[in-house]
Write a protein that holds these residues in place. Structure first.
Motif, PDB file in Angstrom:
ATOM      1  N   MET A   1      17.214  28.198  67.871  1.00  0.00           N
ATOM      2  CA  MET A   1      16.849  29.138  66.579  1.00  0.00           C
ATOM      3  C   MET A   1      16.024  28.812  65.507  1.00  0.00           C
ATOM      4  SD  MET A   1      18.869  30.291  64.604  1.00  0.00           S
ATOM      5  CE  MET A   1      20.804  30.724  65.095  1.00  0.00           C
ATOM      6  N   ALA A   2      15.091  27.083  66.246  1.00  0.00           N
ATOM      7  CA  ALA A   2      14.500  27.112  65.659  1.00  0.00           C
ATOM      8  C   ALA A   2      12.889  28.362  66.179  1.00  0.00           C
ATOM      9  CB  ALA A   2      13.706  26.433  66.281  1.00  0.00           C
ATOM     10  N   TYR A   3      13.422  28.904  67.588  1.00  0.00           N
ATOM     11  CA  TYR A   3      12.191  29.415  67.635  1.00  0.00           C
ATOM     12  C   TYR A   3      12.294  30.991  66.821  1.00  0.00           C
ATOM     13  CZ  TYR A   3      10.175  34.125  70.508  1.00  0.00           C
ATOM     14  OH  TYR A   3      10.137  35.318  70.959  1.00  0.00           O
ATOM     15  N   ARG A   4      13.839  31.176  66.664  1.00  0.00           N
ATOM     16  CA  ARG A   4      14.004  32.785  65.429  1.00  0.00           C
ATOM     17  C   ARG A   4      13.351  32.317  64.804  1.00  0.00           C
ATOM     18  NH1 ARG A   4      19.748  35.057  67.268  1.00  0.00           N
ATOM     19  NH2 ARG A   4      19.811  35.320  68.875  1.00  0.00           N
ATOM     20  N   MET A   5      12.993  31.254  63.646  1.00  0.00           N
ATOM     21  CA  MET A   5      13.214  30.488  62.264  1.00  0.00           C
ATOM     22  C   MET A   5      11.744  31.525  62.608  1.00  0.00           C
ATOM     23  SD  MET A   5      15.708  27.747  62.291  1.00  0.00           S
ATOM     24  CE  MET A   5      15.857  27.891  60.270  1.00  0.00           C
ATOM     25  N   LEU A   6      10.924  30.484  63.636  1.00  0.00           N
ATOM     26  CA  LEU A   6       9.084  30.620  63.291  1.00  0.00           C
ATOM     27  C   LEU A   6       8.992  31.809  64.009  1.00  0.00           C
ATOM     28  CD1 LEU A   6       8.876  27.187  64.585  1.00  0.00           C
ATOM     29  CD2 LEU A   6       7.886  28.067  62.160  1.00  0.00           C
ATOM     30  N   ASP A   7       9.837  33.205  63.587  1.00  0.00           N
ATOM     31  CA  ASP A   7       9.112  34.223  64.974  1.00  0.00           C
ATOM     32  C   ASP A   7       8.462  35.246  63.995  1.00  0.00           C
ATOM     33  OD1 ASP A   7       9.087  36.618  67.366  1.00  0.00           O
ATOM     34  OD2 ASP A   7      10.721  37.476  65.845  1.00  0.00           O
ATOM     35  N   ALA A   8       8.891  34.909  62.780  1.00  0.00           N
ATOM     36  CA  ALA A   8       8.012  36.024  61.314  1.00  0.00           C
ATOM     37  C   ALA A   8       7.231  35.980  61.218  1.00  0.00           C
ATOM     38  CB  ALA A   8       9.209  35.661  60.288  1.00  0.00           C
ATOM     39  N   THR A   9       6.479  34.424  61.717  1.00  0.00           N
ATOM     40  CA  THR A   9       4.329  34.590  61.921  1.00  0.00           C
ATOM     41  C   THR A   9       3.747  34.524  62.776  1.00  0.00           C
ATOM     42  OG1 THR A   9       4.898  32.469  63.157  1.00  0.00           O
ATOM     43  CG2 THR A   9       5.050  31.488  61.116  1.00  0.00           C
ATOM     44  N   ARG A  10       4.784  35.295  64.348  1.00  0.00           N
ATOM     45  CA  ARG A  10       4.092  36.139  64.994  1.00  0.00           C
ATOM     46  C   ARG A  10       3.257  37.950  63.947  1.00  0.00           C
ATOM     47  NH1 ARG A  10       7.364  37.495  69.522  1.00  0.00           N
ATOM     48  NH2 ARG A  10       5.796  37.892  70.585  1.00  0.00           N
ATOM     49  N   SER A  11       3.922  38.487  63.027  1.00  0.00           N
ATOM     50  CA  SER A  11       3.983  39.195  61.988  1.00  0.00           C
ATOM     51  C   SER A  11       2.762  39.617  60.777  1.00  0.00           C
ATOM     52  CB  SER A  11       5.288  40.087  61.184  1.00  0.00           C
ATOM     53  OG  SER A  11       4.969  39.201  60.285  1.00  0.00           O
ATOM     54  N   MET A  12       2.012  37.979  61.339  1.00  0.00           N
ATOM     55  CA  MET A  12       0.937  37.308  60.437  1.00  0.00           C
ATOM     56  C   MET A  12      -0.475  38.370  61.089  1.00  0.00           C
ATOM     57  SD  MET A  12       1.638  33.683  59.113  1.00  0.00           S
ATOM     58  CE  MET A  12       0.447  34.041  57.747  1.00  0.00           C
ATOM     59  N   ASN A  13      -1.385  39.257  60.012  1.00  0.00           N
ATOM     60  CA  ASN A  13      -2.518  39.411  60.109  1.00  0.00           C
ATOM     61  C   ASN A  13      -3.448  38.499  61.205  1.00  0.00           C
ATOM     62  OD1 ASN A  13      -1.700  41.819  59.695  1.00  0.00           O
ATOM     63  ND2 ASN A  13      -2.670  41.586  56.984  1.00  0.00           N
TER      64      ASN A  13
END
Length: 301
Positions: A109-121
């Motif tokens: 779940m921690a991985y999922r919660m941080l996954d949004a950071t992969r979309s950053m430029n």
């Protein structure tokens, strides 16, 4: 009396001596003469007008004033180390995000919660540290962490200047290795009477809800293990020592990584997941991306 021109080099020498427990070991660590360290300490104590260290056996330990000074020194020099790391990451065109992860939080779940950071430029360098909930909150309040991922909100009335953000929640399912699970799948949940269970410890936010669910279902399992660390609990579950709960949203990953199969659905039992942030004037860009993702997708995962 307030002093001017405070010498942080003197404070650094005190910090090292306090950590090493003596002037000789500090001198060896710093590659300096013992007399140099002693002189700098004396100047610091004269400047502050207080004794900071006192002998205890063969060691030097902080006085009451020294313990206070050491607390500030810890913050100052840890932030200094983080500054050096951040500048190095900036040279490599990376954004550093230091994350505290509660030991009770499912790591998937921690991985999922941080996954949004992969979309950053910009590339994000994650530094993930695991500890108990209260220790992580203290480090967050001291700005040692950028955010904390956990399974509970900050208690009402807490004096720390931090904020809880509900990232999501999930219903729970019961899993076990195939051979063990097959014995309890039929007539679930009444089949769980006497079944071996691996559960979180009672200081875990989920444990009280599990106990209540058991009472509602009228079952009395055999608790063969209790764990503060969710990863340890899952490791024992993978070895077939007992049945264990996991978020329904992680069912596919649980099957793939732990070889576990579904025993039954405990949809009335739910676990929540929170992002805890520090109340600072300037928010970390990566934290803002995580919180924006929550608002876009809702709070159920």
């Amino acid at each position: 009396m307030k002093t001017t021109g405070f010498n942080y080099r003197h404070l650094y020498f005190f910090w090292v001596v306090a950590k090493e427990g003596g002037v000789t070991r500090a001198a060896e660590r710093l590659g300096l003469a013992v007399q140099t360290i002693s002189t700098q300490l004396a100047l610091l104590e004269k400047e502050l007008g207080k004794s900071l260290l006192q002998p205890q056996g063969r060691r030097l330990v902080p006085t009451e004033a020294g313990r206070l000074a050491l607390g500030y020194a810890d913050q100052i020099f840890l932030l200094g180390e983080q500054l050096q790391d951040a500048l190095a990451d900036a040279d490599a065109e990376k954004m550093r995000l230091t994350v505290g992860i509660s030991d009770s939080l499912p790591k998937l779940m921690a991985y999922r919660m941080l996954d949004a950071t992969r979309s950053m430029n910009v590339a994000v360098k994650l530094v993930c540290l695991e500890d108990e909930f209260t220790s992580l909150l203290a480090d967050l309040a001291l700005h040692k962490l950028d955010l904390v991922l956990t399974d509970r909100a900050v208690p009402a009335g807490a004096s720390l200047r931090v904020a809880s953000h509900l990232w999501g929640e999930s219903s729970m399912k019961l899993f076990g290795v195939p051979g063990l699970a097959a014995r309890y799948q039929q007539d679930f949940p009444r089949s769980l009477n006497g079944a071996p269970f691996l559960l979180p410890t009672r200081n875990n936010a989920l444990r009280g809800r599990i106990d209540e669910w058991m009472v509602q279902q009228g079952v009395r399992p055999d608790v063969v293990g209790e764990f503060e660390d969710n990863a340890m609990l899952n490791a024992f579950g993978r070895k077939g020592l007992g049945l264990f709960f996991a978020p329904a949203s992680l069912a596919a990953e649980i099957a793939e990584q732990f070889g576990a199969v579904l025993v039954g659905d405990a949809s009335a039992l739910r676990e929540q997941f929170y992002v805890i942030s520090n109340e600072r004037k300037i928010s970390h860009p990566a934290l803002q991306v995580i919180l924006d993702a929550v608002q876009r997708t809702g709070s159920t995962h």
